[in-house]
Design an enzyme around this catalytic site. Structure first.
Site, mmCIF file in Angstrom:
data_model
loop_
_atom_site.group_PDB
_atom_site.id
_atom_site.type_symbol
_atom_site.label_atom_id
_atom_site.label_comp_id
_atom_site.label_asym_id
_atom_site.label_seq_id
_atom_site.Cartn_x
_atom_site.Cartn_y
_atom_site.Cartn_z
ATOM 1 N N GLY A 257 5.672 33.316 -40.121
ATOM 2 C CA GLY A 257 6.345 33.579 -38.853
ATOM 3 C C GLY A 257 6.367 32.341 -37.982
ATOM 4 O O GLY A 257 5.733 31.326 -38.285
ATOM 5 N N CYS A 258 7.102 32.417 -36.884
ATOM 6 C CA CYS A 258 7.116 31.331 -35.890
ATOM 7 C C CYS A 258 7.524 31.967 -34.571
ATOM 8 O O CYS A 258 7.036 33.050 -34.246
ATOM 9 C CB CYS A 258 8.050 30.194 -36.316
ATOM 10 N N GLY A 259 8.380 31.322 -33.819
ATOM 11 C CA GLY A 259 8.823 31.888 -32.563
ATOM 12 C C GLY A 259 9.939 32.897 -32.749
ATOM 13 O O GLY A 259 9.851 34.045 -32.334
ATOM 14 N N VAL A 285 6.938 35.551 -32.645
ATOM 15 C CA VAL A 285 6.323 35.652 -31.322
ATOM 16 C C VAL A 285 7.287 36.324 -30.341
ATOM 17 O O VAL A 285 6.865 37.007 -29.406
ATOM 18 C CB VAL A 285 5.895 34.259 -30.817
#
Length: 300
Positions: A257-259, A285
């Site tokens: 995952g990331c933003g 996020v």
């Protein structure tokens, strides 16, 4: 016939007449108003293509390339920056880009990291919709020009294709409910954001969130720089070593995952090339900040 996940610019120049190229350049911008987008652009691809043009693409792109526009190929939802259309809806858009079934698609981006984040996001998307004849152009537009590739400005004249997706590969998508955030140590959850974002040196970016931290407990920091340099993806052997150094191996249960699901896509692609089967957390996020702020409980 299987194709390479990542191809070099010289190969693309040499095989230019045998591939179909899509420019996947995307410029970060605030999330569109959901209600307004739904009213004006949701599943209205002709309208979007007329009104949501990308200035970078118009200024310069590989000769004959159509633009895979993130602001059209996806749509904003409450939880996701890039919501995923049904296979039928996605197919309707891709047909407008002149893609035919069986085409070997070459996807490229531009700018930071050779544009690999955006190109990888598009790559993951095609794989999600079950299309496997797709590769990323390593190094993007600049590398292509250095290899004496031909570019143009303005819009390419594109005739409609016959692309069709009938199903999705749910095995490469992780939804929030699928991820054991209360026990992340039981899987390998890779956070592909920058170090500054991971440790909280910069704001999380969601001021109204009730999150007390900036990342999930037991998340493994694995930024895009582990697999990409300034000119694109690093060699497979270097990426293999980067994954091994973080204790990630073939057979592990891996979620990335990331933003908003873009940088994570480059790590996902590098993992796939290294033989590591992973899922992409599309919400990232962006979703956790409001829907699961209790999971963002760590910083520093």
């Amino acid at each position: 016939m299987a194709v390479e996940m990542i191809v070099e610019p010289k190969w693309v120049v040499q095989n230019f007449g045998n591939v179909r190229i899509l420019d996947c350049s995307w410029t970060f911008k605030p999330k569109a108003d959901i209600a307004e987008y739904k009213s004006k652009y949701y599943n209205k691809f002709g309208v979007g293509m007329n009104e949501l043009k990308n200035p970078e693409y118009l200024a310069e792109h590989i000769n004959g390339a159509a633009h895979f526009n993130f602001d059209i190929a996806y749509y904003p939802t409450e939880d996701e920056r890039f919501g995923l259309y049904t296979p039928e809806e996605f197919s309707a858009y891709i047909k407008r880009l002149g893609v035919f079934m069986g085409d070997h698609l070459i996807l490229y981006g531009r700018g930071k990291d050779g544009g690999m984040a955006a190109a990888s996001r598009a790559y993951w998307t095609f794989r999600y919709y079950g299309y496997t004849q797709v590769s990323v152009l390593n190094g993007g537009l600049e590398a292509f020009k250095l290899a004496q590739g031909v570019v143009q400005s303005g819009e390419s004249m594109i005739s409609s294709g016959n692309f069709e997706s009938k199903s999705v590969d749910a095995n490469i998508l992780a939804k929030m409910a699928d991820i054991p955030f209360d026990n992340l140590a039981s899987i390998k959850y890779l956070d592909a954001r920058s170090k500054e974002e991971f440790i909280g040196k910069v704001p999380i970016g969601y001021p109204d969130s009730k999150a007390e931290g900036v990342r999930c407990k037991d998340a493994i920091h694995f930024p895009i720089g582990e697999v990409c340099g300034a000119k694109g993806f690093k060699k497979k052997t270097d990426c293999d070593q980067a994954f091994a150094a973080k204790g990630i191996k073939v057979g592990d249960n891996v979620v990335i995952g990331c933003g908003i699901g873009v940088s994570a896509s480059a790590v996902w692609l590098a993992a796939a090339r290294s033989g590591i089967v992973a899922k992409l957390y599309n919400g990232g996020v962006h979703e956790l900040a409001y829907k699961g702020p209790q999971h963002l409980n760590t910083k520093g």
